[in-house]
Design a protein around this motif. Structure first.
Motif, PDB file in Angstrom:
ATOM      1  N   ASN A   1       0.876  -1.178   0.000  1.00 16.90           N
ATOM      2  CA  ASN A   1       0.000   0.000   0.000  1.00 16.90           C
ATOM      3  C   ASN A   1       0.907   1.219   0.000  1.00 16.90           C
ATOM      4  OD1 ASN A   1      -1.473   2.347   1.058  1.00 16.90           O
ATOM      5  ND2 ASN A   1      -3.168   0.913   1.284  1.00 16.90           N
TER       6      ASN A   1
ATOM      7  N   TYR B   1       0.454   4.213   0.078  1.00 22.86           N
ATOM      8  CA  TYR B   1      -0.023   5.381   0.833  1.00 22.86           C
ATOM      9  C   TYR B   1       0.232   5.250   2.330  1.00 22.86           C
ATOM     10  CZ  TYR B   1      -2.491   5.332  -3.581  1.00 22.86           C
ATOM     11  OH  TYR B   1      -2.786   5.252  -4.927  1.00 22.86           O
TER      12      TYR B   1
ATOM     13  N   SER C   1       1.487   8.361   4.868  1.00 25.33           N
ATOM     14  CA  SER C   1       0.455   8.765   5.826  1.00 25.33           C
ATOM     15  C   SER C   1       0.984   8.666   7.248  1.00 25.33           C
ATOM     16  CB  SER C   1      -0.785   7.881   5.646  1.00 25.33           C
ATOM     17  OG  SER C   1      -1.738   8.170   6.627  1.00 25.33           O
TER      18      SER C   1
ATOM     19  N   GLU D   1       0.643  14.328   3.192  1.00 32.16           N
ATOM     20  CA  GLU D   1      -0.637  14.242   2.488  1.00 32.16           C
ATOM     21  C   GLU D   1      -0.531  13.144   1.444  1.00 32.16           C
ATOM     22  OE1 GLU D   1      -3.669  15.941   2.539  1.00 32.16           O
ATOM     23  OE2 GLU D   1      -2.982  16.739   4.461  1.00 32.16           O
ATOM     24  N   VAL D   2      -1.580  12.353   1.310  1.00 32.21           N
ATOM     25  CA  VAL D   2      -1.568  11.317   0.288  1.00 32.21           C
ATOM     26  C   VAL D   2      -2.722  11.528  -0.680  1.00 32.21           C
ATOM     27  CG1 VAL D   2      -0.384   9.576   1.657  1.00 32.21           C
ATOM     28  CG2 VAL D   2      -2.842   9.693   1.778  1.00 32.21           C
ATOM     29  N   GLU D   3      -2.412  11.419  -1.944  1.00 33.97           N
ATOM     30  CA  GLU D   3      -3.429  11.494  -2.984  1.00 33.97           C
ATOM     31  C   GLU D   3      -3.388  10.198  -3.769  1.00 33.97           C
ATOM     32  OE1 GLU D   3      -3.308  14.929  -5.486  1.00 33.97           O
ATOM     33  OE2 GLU D   3      -2.915  16.278  -3.792  1.00 33.97           O
ATOM     34  N   ARG D   4      -4.551   9.767  -4.205  1.00 33.54           N
ATOM     35  CA  ARG D   4      -4.652   8.506  -4.932  1.00 33.54           C
ATOM     36  C   ARG D   4      -3.885   8.591  -6.251  1.00 33.54           C
ATOM     37  NH1 ARG D   4      -7.284   5.128  -8.455  1.00 33.54           N
ATOM     38  NH2 ARG D   4      -7.982   3.167  -7.529  1.00 33.54           N
ATOM     39  N   GLU D   5      -3.018   7.622  -6.464  1.00 31.84           N
ATOM     40  CA  GLU D   5      -2.276   7.511  -7.718  1.00 31.84           C
ATOM     41  C   GLU D   5      -3.202   6.845  -8.734  1.00 31.84           C
ATOM     42  OE1 GLU D   5       0.958   8.214  -9.991  1.00 31.84           O
ATOM     43  OE2 GLU D   5       1.132   8.510  -7.828  1.00 31.84           O
TER      44      GLU D   5
ATOM     45  N   HIS E   1      -4.746  -0.752  -8.914  1.00 32.46           N
ATOM     46  CA  HIS E   1      -4.594  -1.171  -7.528  1.00 32.46           C
ATOM     47  C   HIS E   1      -5.113  -2.605  -7.486  1.00 32.46           C
ATOM     48  CE1 HIS E   1      -4.365   3.178  -7.087  1.00 32.46           C
ATOM     49  NE2 HIS E   1      -3.785   2.965  -5.917  1.00 32.46           N
TER      50      HIS E   1
ATOM     51  N   GLU F   1      -5.532   0.274  -1.894  1.00 32.97           N
ATOM     52  CA  GLU F   1      -6.211   1.557  -2.072  1.00 32.97           C
ATOM     53  C   GLU F   1      -5.873   2.520  -0.927  1.00 32.97           C
ATOM     54  OE1 GLU F   1      -8.064   2.655  -4.545  1.00 32.97           O
ATOM     55  OE2 GLU F   1      -8.462   0.826  -5.678  1.00 32.97           O
ATOM     56  N   PRO F   2      -5.881   3.837  -1.192  1.00 35.39           N
ATOM     57  CA  PRO F   2      -5.554   4.789  -0.132  1.00 35.39           C
ATOM     58  C   PRO F   2      -6.529   4.758   1.044  1.00 35.39           C
ATOM     59  CG  PRO F   2      -6.251   5.944  -2.131  1.00 35.39           C
ATOM     60  CD  PRO F   2      -6.104   4.509  -2.478  1.00 35.39           C
TER      61      PRO F   2
END
Length: 195
Positions: A100, A102, A106, A111-115, A119, A125-126
């Motif tokens: 994972n 993210y 985290s 800050e995490v944004e969905r790539e 997946h 998933e984030p």
């Protein structure tokens, strides 16, 4: 499953789960663990912080579940248990990062944004981070975080992370065939190139 709050409660829960898994194996010849108790055990051993018992458990797990792909929080606990025992937890931390992408950012407060990439499971998933067991998260020390930060930002970790993301982007548009098979093989072997 709720996590016991006392060392005795942790120890009792560990004994109960290990007994159930062993009984199943005696009866059927293998461990069937659709509920994920084998992963939950990692949380309990991490919280128990007993190096001798953790070491015995890790030997048991590697013998009984040699091809287990793991889940992100379990892999993180594994890496931290090893590091706290003075052993090399780098490989398990790299597996955590790739399971994972993210989770570690985290945990480090980024800050995490969905790539926008493939997946391969909901664990990748984030929003899976929302299920991080609170007791486990609370017991990650500043020393643990410093080690995670140092490894995560190392050249070797960033190299395999970037390649992991590149491959997943490529898989979005690569049809079945020789090239796709080669990419999938590389993806699954990336963690073995850590070093």
């Amino acid at each position: 499953m709720s996590i016991p709050k006392t060392p005795k409660g942790l120890s009792n829960r560990i004994t109960k789960i290990r007994s159930q898994l062993s009984a199943f194996k005696r009866e059927y010849g293998f461990i069937d663990d659709g509920a994920g108790a084998r992963y939950y055990l990692f949380y309990l051993y991490f919280l128990l912080a007993d190096n001798r018992r953790s070491s015995e458990f890790l030997r048991w797990f590697e013998k009984e579940c040699p091809d287990d792909s793991g889940e992100p929080f379990q892999l993180l606990c594994w890496a931290l248990i090893l590091n706290r025992m003075g052993q090399n937890g780098e490989y398990q931390l790299a597996r955590t990062m790739l399971s994972n992408i993210y989770l570690i950012p985290s945990l480090l407060g980024f800050e995490v944004e969905r790539e926008e990439m493939s997946h391969l499971s909901n664990w990748a998933e984030p929003d899976f981070i929302e299920y991080f067991p609170e007791r486990v998260q609370e017991n990650i020390t500043e020393v643990d975080l410093s080690w995670i930060h140092e490894r995560y930002h190392s050249d070797s970790f960033q190299r395999i992370l970037n390649r992991h993301i590149e491959i997943n982007h490529e898989l979005e548009s690569t049809p079945r065939g020789e090239k796709r098979s080669a990419l999938v093989k590389e993806l699954y072997n990336l963690v073995d190139t850590i070093g």
